[in-house]
Design a protein around this motif. Structure first.
Motif, PDB file in Angstrom:
ATOM      1  N   LEU A 195      -8.181   5.344  44.449  1.00 13.05           N
ATOM      2  CA  LEU A 195      -7.689   4.086  45.006  1.00 13.05           C
ATOM      3  C   LEU A 195      -8.060   3.799  46.455  1.00 13.05           C
ATOM      4  CD1 LEU A 195      -4.160   4.190  43.360  1.00 13.05           C
ATOM      5  CD2 LEU A 195      -6.058   2.702  42.744  1.00 13.05           C
TER       6      LEU A 195
ATOM      7  N   TRP B 216     -16.270  -4.435  35.754  1.00  9.66           N
ATOM      8  CA  TRP B 216     -14.989  -5.123  35.907  1.00  9.66           C
ATOM      9  C   TRP B 216     -14.715  -5.394  37.372  1.00  9.66           C
ATOM     10  CZ3 TRP B 216     -13.728  -0.076  33.374  1.00  9.66           C
ATOM     11  CH2 TRP B 216     -14.012  -0.122  32.004  1.00  9.66           C
ATOM     12  N   ARG B 217     -14.091  -6.508  37.632  1.00 10.54           N
ATOM     13  CA  ARG B 217     -13.695  -6.891  38.986  1.00 10.54           C
ATOM     14  C   ARG B 217     -12.846  -5.793  39.631  1.00 10.54           C
ATOM     15  NH1 ARG B 217     -12.891 -12.355  41.296  1.00 10.54           N
ATOM     16  NH2 ARG B 217     -11.366 -12.110  42.956  1.00 10.54           N
ATOM     17  N   SER B 218     -12.005  -5.130  38.848  1.00 12.29           N
ATOM     18  CA  SER B 218     -11.118  -4.099  39.385  1.00 12.29           C
ATOM     19  C   SER B 218     -11.878  -2.879  39.914  1.00 12.29           C
ATOM     20  CB  SER B 218     -10.107  -3.659  38.325  1.00 12.29           C
ATOM     21  OG  SER B 218     -10.763  -3.141  37.195  1.00 12.29           O
ATOM     22  N   MET B 219     -13.140  -2.712  39.530  1.00 13.20           N
ATOM     23  CA  MET B 219     -13.923  -1.599  40.084  1.00 13.20           C
ATOM     24  C   MET B 219     -14.299  -1.867  41.541  1.00 13.20           C
ATOM     25  SD  MET B 219     -16.210   0.332  37.353  1.00 13.20           S
ATOM     26  CE  MET B 219     -15.461   1.199  35.982  1.00 13.20           C
TER      27      MET B 219
ATOM     28  N   SER C 192     -12.117  -4.178  43.550  1.00 16.50           N
ATOM     29  CA  SER C 192     -10.750  -4.138  44.068  1.00 16.50           C
ATOM     30  C   SER C 192      -9.854  -5.010  43.198  1.00 16.50           C
ATOM     31  CB  SER C 192     -10.679  -4.641  45.512  1.00 16.50           C
ATOM     32  OG  SER C 192      -9.339  -4.579  45.983  1.00 16.50           O
ATOM     33  N   THR C 193      -8.609  -4.594  43.064  1.00 15.51           N
ATOM     34  CA  THR C 193      -7.621  -5.419  42.376  1.00 15.51           C
ATOM     35  C   THR C 193      -6.992  -6.421  43.341  1.00 15.51           C
ATOM     36  OG1 THR C 193      -5.915  -3.772  42.809  1.00 15.51           O
ATOM     37  CG2 THR C 193      -7.068  -3.629  40.683  1.00 15.51           C
TER      38      THR C 193
ATOM     39  N   TYR D 220     -11.758  -7.945  47.284  1.00 13.58           N
ATOM     40  CA  TYR D 220     -12.869  -8.304  46.398  1.00 13.58           C
ATOM     41  C   TYR D 220     -13.751  -9.364  47.070  1.00 13.58           C
ATOM     42  CZ  TYR D 220     -15.545 -10.169  42.550  1.00 13.58           C
ATOM     43  OH  TYR D 220     -16.588 -10.597  41.772  1.00 13.58           O
TER      44      TYR D 220
ATOM     45  N   ASP E  38     -11.575  -8.743  33.257  1.00 13.10           N
ATOM     46  CA  ASP E  38     -10.769  -7.543  33.021  1.00 13.10           C
ATOM     47  C   ASP E  38      -9.900  -7.780  31.788  1.00 13.10           C
ATOM     48  OD1 ASP E  38     -11.741  -5.935  35.015  1.00 13.10           O
ATOM     49  OD2 ASP E  38     -10.349  -6.700  36.502  1.00 13.10           O
TER      50      ASP E  38
ATOM     51  N   HIS F 228      -7.452   1.370  30.808  1.00  6.09           N
ATOM     52  CA  HIS F 228      -7.256   1.248  32.262  1.00  6.09           C
ATOM     53  C   HIS F 228      -7.986   2.383  32.977  1.00  6.09           C
ATOM     54  CE1 HIS F 228      -5.493  -0.068  35.930  1.00  6.09           C
ATOM     55  NE2 HIS F 228      -4.989   1.123  36.152  1.00  6.09           N
TER      56      HIS F 228
ATOM     57  N   PRO G 150      -8.286   3.084  36.698  1.00  4.72           N
ATOM     58  CA  PRO G 150      -7.984   2.689  38.068  1.00  4.72           C
ATOM     59  C   PRO G 150      -9.015   3.236  39.047  1.00  4.72           C
ATOM     60  CG  PRO G 150      -6.549   4.483  37.386  1.00  4.72           C
ATOM     61  CD  PRO G 150      -7.366   4.087  36.176  1.00  4.72           C
ATOM     62  N   CYS G 151      -9.228   2.460  40.057  1.00  2.71           N
ATOM     63  CA  CYS G 151     -10.154   2.869  41.102  1.00  2.71           C
ATOM     64  C   CYS G 151      -9.408   2.956  42.400  1.00  2.71           C
ATOM     65  CB  CYS G 151     -11.295   1.877  41.212  1.00  2.71           C
ATOM     66  SG  CYS G 151     -12.438   2.358  42.485  1.00  2.71           S
TER      67      CYS G 151
END
Length: 116
Positions: A49, A77-80, A82-83, A88, A108, A113, A115-116
């Motif tokens: 994270l 995925w966008r979450s890679m 940042s969420t 982002y 996403d 899941h 998480p990064c």
């Protein structure tokens, strides 16, 4: 007749140290191949994270765009990235300032899941 080079991308993946990202990596490679894009590198951060500015792999991906070795950073995925929307957007702007763009393969949507 002028030779046209293939569009070049760097694949960026981020996950926790113990997670399996072979699937997302293969999806990115297939996705790029479907557009005829050349992959110049696959960069992975295994730091969990950390915020984007703390990730060496992400910095390397942007550097490849700055060096004109790639025209885009491709991530599944966008979450890679940042969420957090602001983080982002900052990464997207940094890639654009470097002369390229950030391309997210898909929304996403339902997925395991990672998480990064």
């Amino acid at each position: 007749m002028a030779k046209v080079d293939r569009f070049r991308v760097v694949v960026y993946l981020c996950a926790a140290a113990n997670s399996d990202i072979a699937g997302p990596r293969e999806e990115c490679l297939a996705y790029a191949g479907s557009f005829g894009w050349q992959i110049v590198d696959v960069v992975e951060d295994r730091v969990g994270l950390l915020p984007p500015e703390g990730r060496e792999g992400l910095a390397r991906a942007v550097e490849l765009v700055e060096e004109q070795k790639a025209g885009a950073v491709l991530t599944p995925w966008r979450s890679m990235i940042s969420t957090i929307a602001q983080e982002y957007d900052e990464v997207a702007r940094s890639v654009e300032k470097a002369g390229g763009f950030l391309h997210v393969m898909g929304a996403d949507r339902a997925r395991p899941h990672t998480p990064c």
